[in-house]
Each structure stands twice: as structure tokens, then as C-alpha cells.
Motif scaffolding. Structure first.
Motif, PDB file in Angstrom:
ATOM      1  N   UNK A 290       0.909  -1.215   0.054  1.00  0.00           N
ATOM      2  CA  UNK A 290      -0.013  -0.057  -0.066  1.00  0.00           C
ATOM      3  C   UNK A 290       0.708   1.171  -0.091  1.00  0.00           C
ATOM      4  N   UNK A 291       1.908   1.275   0.948  1.00  0.00           N
ATOM      5  CA  UNK A 291       3.010   2.395   1.207  1.00  0.00           C
ATOM      6  C   UNK A 291       3.336   2.684  -0.238  1.00  0.00           C
ATOM      7  N   UNK A 292       4.316   1.461  -1.022  1.00  0.00           N
ATOM      8  CA  UNK A 292       4.997   1.629  -2.234  1.00  0.00           C
ATOM      9  C   UNK A 292       4.087   2.160  -3.444  1.00  0.00           C
ATOM     10  N   UNK A 293       2.784   1.569  -3.474  1.00  0.00           N
ATOM     11  CA  UNK A 293       1.862   2.078  -4.817  1.00  0.00           C
ATOM     12  C   UNK A 293       1.420   3.648  -4.277  1.00  0.00           C
ATOM     13  N   UNK A 294       1.287   3.761  -3.055  1.00  0.00           N
ATOM     14  CA  UNK A 294       0.864   5.348  -2.673  1.00  0.00           C
ATOM     15  C   UNK A 294       1.967   6.212  -3.207  1.00  0.00           C
ATOM     16  N   UNK A 295       3.393   5.930  -2.827  1.00  0.00           N
ATOM     17  CA  UNK A 295       4.567   6.520  -3.253  1.00  0.00           C
ATOM     18  C   UNK A 295       4.589   6.677  -4.669  1.00  0.00           C
ATOM     19  N   UNK A 296       4.516   5.754  -5.414  1.00  0.00           N
ATOM     20  CA  UNK A 296       4.615   5.789  -6.849  1.00  0.00           C
ATOM     21  C   UNK A 296       3.520   6.401  -7.574  1.00  0.00           C
ATOM     22  N   UNK A 297       2.440   6.352  -7.254  1.00  0.00           N
ATOM     23  CA  UNK A 297       1.215   6.993  -7.838  1.00  0.00           C
ATOM     24  C   UNK A 297       1.293   8.331  -7.612  1.00  0.00           C
ATOM     25  N   UNK A 298       1.572   8.784  -6.413  1.00  0.00           N
ATOM     26  CA  UNK A 298       1.596  10.178  -6.098  1.00  0.00           C
ATOM     27  C   UNK A 298       2.675  11.047  -6.757  1.00  0.00           C
ATOM     28  N   UNK A 299       3.879  10.367  -6.903  1.00  0.00           N
ATOM     29  CA  UNK A 299       5.007  10.996  -7.649  1.00  0.00           C
ATOM     30  C   UNK A 299       4.638  11.092  -9.285  1.00  0.00           C
ATOM     31  N   UNK A 300       4.208  10.077  -9.720  1.00  0.00           N
ATOM     32  CA  UNK A 300       4.117   9.879 -11.082  1.00  0.00           C
ATOM     33  C   UNK A 300       2.722  10.400 -11.844  1.00  0.00           C
ATOM     34  N   UNK A 301       1.931  10.669 -11.020  1.00  0.00           N
ATOM     35  CA  UNK A 301       0.586  11.165 -11.536  1.00  0.00           C
ATOM     36  C   UNK A 301       0.461  12.771 -11.630  1.00  0.00           C
ATOM     37  N   UNK A 302       1.714  13.256 -11.131  1.00  0.00           N
ATOM     38  CA  UNK A 302       1.772  14.782 -11.070  1.00  0.00           C
ATOM     39  C   UNK A 302       1.932  15.363 -12.700  1.00  0.00           C
TER      40      UNK A 302
END
Ligand SMILES: [Zn+2]
Length: 302
Positions: A290-302
């Protein structure tokens, strides 16, 4: 007289029922199966499957690096007293054979990755097996099944408990697997290519459609050469790779240097080979995803 003996019989039945209920509820600390796991991800899975019938300890602590670990005499003593040892296998724990010999361990060894389809990688023209199979949640279900079967072999009376706990965990894993697919699926395909320090996410990438590029290869033991680094910096610029991600088990300096030379942003910290401390963002196997996917999607959906 007759009614008295009937009362006595009822009383005895109550005693037996009460005693059985107590036994089913919890196991005395002294009766728990001593389970040693090599690193924190396996520790969490063994605790979930074993419930209160097991006492789990972990050799490589949270945020520790299982690749470059050096066992201590205390680790050998702990393992010597254990009944069950859970290892990842696939060549991750290069230090295990020596530790096992030093400890005199004679218990049951569970290889959590048994049955996984291993990924192979080419590194400096050498074919290597990638040990990070837990980064695909479907492999995580195999880990859970292997741990369940090993615990049943060590403690047959716990079969019903281990079977039920493993089934519950497998259901939870499937739920998180669906969440991961859903979140990653929302990212544009051209943003699903990132840099991490070491190649811990090959199974994640293959399962969920992501490409991870790593200067250190599949172990943290080797430092990248100047040539490797120059190649990665060229690749980041040419392919417009948007972000680099730090890992909880590696030195951040290398990636900070890459980020400053390429203009790629630092997207946050991913949990690769180890969980966080209990008060961190990834204290369990499922929290790690959950943490890794949150980190990835937060940074990459910008
Ligand atoms: Zn690793």
C-alpha cells in the motif's frame, strides 16, 4: 444418590468443556513454537499464519539489508533454540548456510519461495536468479501456503488454526493485489518507468506493468561502475524517465547524485527488502505494498 451422581457427571462435563475452551483460545508462552525468520517480511507472514501458537523472531531487523547481513553469535544461539526456520531462498541469504552450521539447528526449514517461477537477469553477461519474489503478491500467496504447510509439519495440533489464518491472509492479499492493479492501471504507460538503487522490483514490474532500472543490479553488494552510472544517466535523459525512488535498505547518496545530474525528481522512498519499524508506513507485508503504490502514484501522476 442417583441425582448426586448426575450432578457430578454434569460438573465433570463442565470442567472438560471449560478446559478445552481455554486450550483452544490461547497457548502458553512456554508451549509456543519457536520460529526464526531471516528478514522482516517473512517475520510478518509467519506471525500472521502462526497466530498465537508461534513465537517469531527475525534475524535481519526492519530497515535492514538481507543481502549484506553479517550474523552474530547471538543469531546462532537464537536459531539453535528454534524449531522452525523460514528462509526466502533463491540465493538471497548467502550467509545462511554458515549460520545454520554454527547454530546446530536441527528443526524444520521452510523455503518460502518454493514453487515460485524465478526471474532471471543478465548482469555483466552473467545470468543471475532474482531473489525478490515477494514483490509480486501472487507469489506472496505461495509464501503463505509454504509457511502454513511447514508450521503444520512442526505443530500438527495447530493445523486448523494455521489453515484458517493462511486462508484469511490469502483473501487479504488478493484484495491488495486488486488495489495495486487498479492504482497502477490509472498511470499513463509512459510514466511507468523509474529508477531505484538496486533491482528489487523485477517481480513487481513483471506482475503490474512497470519498468525499474537500477544502477546496483539485483544485490546491494556491488557498487555501480562509472560506466554503469554514465549509461543510466544517458538513459534517464533520452527516455525522459520522470523520477528516481530511494529505498529503505540502501544508501540514498547514489540516487541523489543521479537526480541532480538528470533533473529527475526524487519520488520518495520505496520499501524493497525490508519492512519499516512498527510506527513507520510499512510495518506489514500488505502495508508495504500500500505504501509503495501510494508513493509511486503520488509522484508519477503529477
Ligand atoms: Zn534486494
Amino acid at each position: 444418590m442417583r441425582s448426586q451422581s448426575k450432578m457430578l457427571r454434569i460438573f465433570v462435563v463442565f470442567l472438560i468443556v471449560g478446559f478445552t475452551a481455554l486450550c483452544g483460545k490461547s497457548v502458553d508462552a512456554a508451549d509456543k513454537i519457536e520460529v526464526v525468520t531471516t528478514f522482516s517480511i517473512l517475520g510478518d507472514l509467519a506471525r500472521e499464519v502462526g497466530g498465537d501458537r508461534v513465537a517469531v523472531t527475525t534475524i535481519v531487523a526492519p530497515n535492514g539489508d538481507a543481502h549484506t547481513f553479517h550474523p552474530t553469535p547471538a543469531d546462532a544461539r537464537r536459531l539453535g533454540n528454534a524449531k522452525v526456520l523460514v528462509i526466502n531462498g533463491l540465493g538471497l541469504e548467502g550467509w545462511m548456510a554458515r549460520l545454520q552450521e554454527a547454530s546446530g539447528f536441527r528443526g524444520i526449514v521452510i523455503t518460502a519461495s518454493k514453487g515460485v517461477k524465478p526471474l532471471e537477469m543478465l548482469e555483466h553477461a552473467q545470468k543471475l536468479t532474482d531473489p525478490h519474489a515477494w514483490q509480486n503478491l501472487q507469489n506472496g500467496k505461495l509464501y503463505v501456503a509454504n509457511i502454513r504447510d511447514g508450521l503444520i509439519a512442526a505443530d500438527p495440533d495447530g493445523k486448523a488454526t494455521f489453515t484458517a489464518n493462511a486462508a484469511n491472509l490469502a483473501t487479504e492479499i488478493d484484495k491488495v493485489d486488486a488495489e495495486v492493479r487498479d492504482s497502477i492501471g490509472k498511470l499513463p504507460p509512459e510514466r511507468r518507468k523509474i529508477i531505484t538503487t538496486h533491482d528489487a522490483f523485477g517481480y513487481f514490474g513483471a506482475a503490474y506493468g512497470f519498468e525499474f532500472i537500477a544502477p546496483e543490479g539485483i544485490s546491494t553488494e556491488s557498487e555501480p561502475s562509472a560506466k554503469d552510472l554514465a549509461r543510466i544517466i544517458r538513459q534517464i535523459k533520452a527516455e525522459r524517465i520522470p523520477a528516481v525512488f530511494l529505498e529503505n535498505v540502501t544508501d540514498p547518496r547514489l540516487l541523489k547524485q543521479i537526480a541532480s545530474e538528470t533533473g529527475a525528481v526524487i519520488g520518495g522512498t520505496l520499501f524493497s527488502d525490508s519492512l519499516s519499524n512498527p510506527d513507520g508506513p510499512a510495518p506489514t507485508y500488505l502495508d508495504m505494498f500500500r505504501s509503495n503504490v501510494r508513493t509511486l502514484t503520488t509522484a508519477l501522476s503529477k
